[in-house]
Design an enzyme around this catalytic site. Sequence first.
Site, mmCIF file in Angstrom:
data_model
loop_
_atom_site.group_PDB
_atom_site.id
_atom_site.type_symbol
_atom_site.label_atom_id
_atom_site.label_comp_id
_atom_site.label_asym_id
_atom_site.label_seq_id
_atom_site.Cartn_x
_atom_site.Cartn_y
_atom_site.Cartn_z
ATOM 1 N N THR A 277 0.817 -1.208 0.000
ATOM 2 C CA THR A 277 0.000 0.000 0.000
ATOM 3 C C THR A 277 0.854 1.262 0.000
ATOM 4 O O THR A 277 2.003 1.236 0.485
ATOM 5 C CB THR A 277 -0.905 -0.013 1.256
ATOM 6 N N ARG B 186 -10.739 10.177 12.700
ATOM 7 C CA ARG B 186 -9.934 8.987 13.027
ATOM 8 C C ARG B 186 -8.650 9.455 13.734
ATOM 9 O O ARG B 186 -8.001 10.403 13.256
ATOM 10 C CB ARG B 186 -9.597 8.295 11.702
ATOM 11 N N LYS C 136 2.262 -3.365 7.261
ATOM 12 C CA LYS C 136 2.530 -3.533 5.823
ATOM 13 C C LYS C 136 3.962 -3.116 5.517
ATOM 14 O O LYS C 136 4.653 -3.747 4.712
ATOM 15 C CB LYS C 136 1.538 -2.711 4.980
HETATM 16 P P1 NAD Z 1 -9.642 -7.574 2.152
HETATM 17 O O1 NAD Z 1 -9.635 -7.193 3.590
HETATM 18 O O2 NAD Z 1 -10.849 -7.317 1.333
HETATM 19 O O3 NAD Z 1 -9.316 -9.134 1.993
HETATM 20 C C1 NAD Z 1 -8.289 -9.763 2.691
HETATM 21 C C2 NAD Z 1 -8.403 -11.254 2.430
HETATM 22 O O4 NAD Z 1 -7.328 -11.909 3.131
HETATM 23 C C3 NAD Z 1 -9.703 -11.870 2.949
HETATM 24 O O5 NAD Z 1 -10.248 -12.735 1.978
HETATM 25 C C4 NAD Z 1 -9.274 -12.638 4.196
HETATM 26 O O6 NAD Z 1 -10.085 -13.781 4.441
HETATM 27 C C5 NAD Z 1 -7.841 -13.025 3.836
HETATM 28 N N1 NAD Z 1 -7.018 -13.239 5.023
HETATM 29 C C6 NAD Z 1 -6.883 -12.421 6.115
HETATM 30 N N2 NAD Z 1 -6.062 -12.976 7.017
HETATM 31 C C7 NAD Z 1 -5.630 -14.150 6.472
HETATM 32 C C8 NAD Z 1 -4.757 -15.171 6.929
HETATM 33 N N3 NAD Z 1 -4.147 -15.090 8.111
HETATM 34 N N4 NAD Z 1 -4.550 -16.234 6.111
HETATM 35 C C9 NAD Z 1 -5.168 -16.336 4.914
HETATM 36 N N5 NAD Z 1 -6.026 -15.403 4.449
HETATM 37 C C10 NAD Z 1 -6.249 -14.325 5.211
HETATM 38 O O7 NAD Z 1 -8.339 -6.879 1.542
HETATM 39 P P2 NAD Z 1 -8.136 -6.109 0.166
HETATM 40 O O8 NAD Z 1 -8.683 -4.750 0.275
HETATM 41 O O9 NAD Z 1 -8.578 -6.993 -0.925
HETATM 42 O O10 NAD Z 1 -6.544 -5.973 0.154
HETATM 43 C C11 NAD Z 1 -5.727 -6.996 -0.405
HETATM 44 C C12 NAD Z 1 -4.274 -6.577 -0.320
HETATM 45 O O11 NAD Z 1 -4.086 -5.344 -1.010
HETATM 46 C C13 NAD Z 1 -3.777 -6.333 1.096
HETATM 47 O O12 NAD Z 1 -2.482 -6.841 1.217
HETATM 48 C C14 NAD Z 1 -3.782 -4.826 1.255
HETATM 49 O O13 NAD Z 1 -2.801 -4.390 2.162
HETATM 50 C C15 NAD Z 1 -3.449 -4.397 -0.164
HETATM 51 N N6 NAD Z 1 -3.968 -3.081 -0.521
HETATM 52 C C16 NAD Z 1 -5.305 -2.803 -0.438
HETATM 53 C C17 NAD Z 1 -5.779 -1.554 -0.807
HETATM 54 C C18 NAD Z 1 -7.247 -1.235 -0.769
HETATM 55 O O14 NAD Z 1 -7.610 -0.081 -1.042
HETATM 56 N N7 NAD Z 1 -8.132 -2.154 -0.468
HETATM 57 C C19 NAD Z 1 -4.892 -0.573 -1.242
HETATM 58 C C20 NAD Z 1 -3.518 -0.881 -1.301
HETATM 59 C C21 NAD Z 1 -3.074 -2.153 -0.961
HETATM 60 P P1 TYD Z 2 -10.803 3.821 4.042
HETATM 61 O O1 TYD Z 2 -11.710 3.388 2.953
HETATM 62 O O2 TYD Z 2 -10.964 3.226 5.394
HETATM 63 O O3 TYD Z 2 -9.309 3.639 3.507
HETATM 64 P P2 TYD Z 2 -7.907 4.173 4.125
HETATM 65 O O4 TYD Z 2 -8.114 4.599 5.520
HETATM 66 O O5 TYD Z 2 -7.067 2.958 4.013
HETATM 67 O O6 TYD Z 2 -7.475 5.295 3.226
HETATM 68 O O7 TYD Z 2 -10.935 5.396 4.208
HETATM 69 C C1 TYD Z 2 -10.744 6.257 3.091
HETATM 70 C C2 TYD Z 2 -10.895 7.675 3.600
HETATM 71 O O8 TYD Z 2 -12.247 7.875 4.012
HETATM 72 C C3 TYD Z 2 -10.030 7.972 4.795
HETATM 73 O O9 TYD Z 2 -9.572 9.324 4.709
HETATM 74 C C4 TYD Z 2 -10.986 7.843 5.969
HETATM 75 C C5 TYD Z 2 -12.323 8.268 5.380
HETATM 76 N N1 TYD Z 2 -13.520 7.621 5.968
HETATM 77 C C6 TYD Z 2 -14.604 8.414 6.377
HETATM 78 O O10 TYD Z 2 -14.571 9.655 6.285
HETATM 79 N N2 TYD Z 2 -15.693 7.786 6.908
HETATM 80 C C7 TYD Z 2 -15.751 6.428 7.050
HETATM 81 O O11 TYD Z 2 -16.777 5.921 7.586
HETATM 82 C C8 TYD Z 2 -14.651 5.637 6.616
HETATM 83 C C9 TYD Z 2 -14.681 4.138 6.745
HETATM 84 C C10 TYD Z 2 -13.554 6.276 6.062
#
Ligand code: NAD
Ligand code: TYD
Length: 361
Positions: free
Chosen positions: A135, A293, A165
């Site tokens: 991330t 937050r 991370k």
């Molecule tokens: P998510 O929370 O939607 O999904 C995480 C998945 O990992 C789930 O299916 C969960 O069951 C599985 N999991 C959790 N703990 C586990 C364990 N101990 N063993 C096996 N499986 C396990 O996450 P996401 O948003 O899809 O993110 C995926 C990856 O991308 C993460 O590494 C996150 O740091 C990275 N990432 C996400 C975002 C975002 O905006 N969502 C942005 C940048 C990077």
């Molecule tokens: P989020 O989707 O939790 O991602 P991250 O914190 O990893 O960036 O939040 C995105 C932005 O939205 C972050 O600035 C926090 C804000 N936020 C709200 O204002 N209200 C909410 O209920 C949530 C979950 C996030």
Amino acid sequence: MQTVLVTGGAGFIGSNFVHYLLGAEPQARVINLDALTYAGSLENLVDLPAPERHIFVQGDICDAGLVESLFQQYEIQVVVHFAAETHVDRSIVDPGAFVRTNIQGTYTLLEAARKAWSAAPQAPGRTFRFHHVSTDEVYGALKPGEPAFSETTPYAPNSPYAATKAASDHLVRAYGHTFGLPVTISNCSNNYGPRQYPEKLIPLMIANGLAGRPLPVYGDGQQVRDWLYVEDHCQAIWTVVRRGVPGETYNIGGGNQPPNLEVVETLCAILDEYQPAAPYCPHRSLIQFVADRPGHDRRYAIDMTRIQQELNWRPSHTLASGLVKTAAWYLANQGWVRKIQQQESYQQWLARNYSQRGDMK
Ligand code: NAD
Ligand code: TYD
């Protein structure tokens, strides 16, 4: 056939990646290792383009015996590591789960990959790759006017999520440097799109908006994220796996950086169009400013120069086009959303995270 171990493939980005890979690569077989925590669901894996090339294994990435057995049983050539605890607000409530999965879990996978890779020297034309999905939050927060995060920006993680991370990124890099394991890392910005658990900003706002519930905006809503449509991210990851240089890091962004409040207002306008007869229309009337937050990062932005110039990748969605597609998916899949909303654990999370914040209006 190329066998790809995907961890966390039942979660948001992981499941989108499995859909993408099976559709885009007729030669790919996916071993999908996922513990099915609250964030993962097998429902995210229905309608796969080629289910016969997908093997799901329910298990924990911290389970060394299980992970090693997968490397022994299947000839794994590529690891794409998504599995993690991912929600910043939960990391403030329970950092321990993040330390375990994000650090210990990544270490466990790296060890198993290293053993398998060093035991089986690569045949000509065969390559091994461990790709770690990370991330932009590892870089901390940008001040107004500061340049966007590049691959050389020093790490300065602020939340327990970002810190774990960052630790996992360092481990991956060290396994490349010390043992020669062919690793790549991608640090990407906030994703949005289908199948995102409705605890993160965009799906929470859509889910609450559809149900006529308050839309809680933290603080003044002027925090900035660099929004990336998930399908673009999946494409970028696969580009890095195929063409990225081992040992290198690639930053991936969406090139869309509006403040949170603008994102929420845009979503409200989309929902107004979809359900003009809703009693809570205009949906912006549901917006509530709530307590911020703790330690909230003010601004993220990604400099995508490297991936654009070296790998010729760029995102194909604007935030406007991506949000319309995303809202359309949630509207068409209201059963998926409702099932989560009915779960006790989800309701407990909402109560825990929002009941103390109050209404700042
Ligand atoms: P998510 O929370 O939607 O999904 C995480 C998945 O990992 C789930 O299916 C969960 O069951 C599985 N999991 C959790 N703990 C586990 C364990 N101990 N063993 C096996 N499986 C396990 O996450 P996401 O948003 O899809 O993110 C995926 C990856 O991308 C993460 O590494 C996150 O740091 C990275 N990432 C996400 C975002 C975002 O905006 N969502 C942005 C940048 C990077
Ligand atoms: P989020 O989707 O939790 O991602 P991250 O914190 O990893 O960036 O939040 C995105 C932005 O939205 C972050 O600035 C926090 C804000 N936020 C709200 O204002 N209200 C909410 O209920 C949530 C979950 C996030």
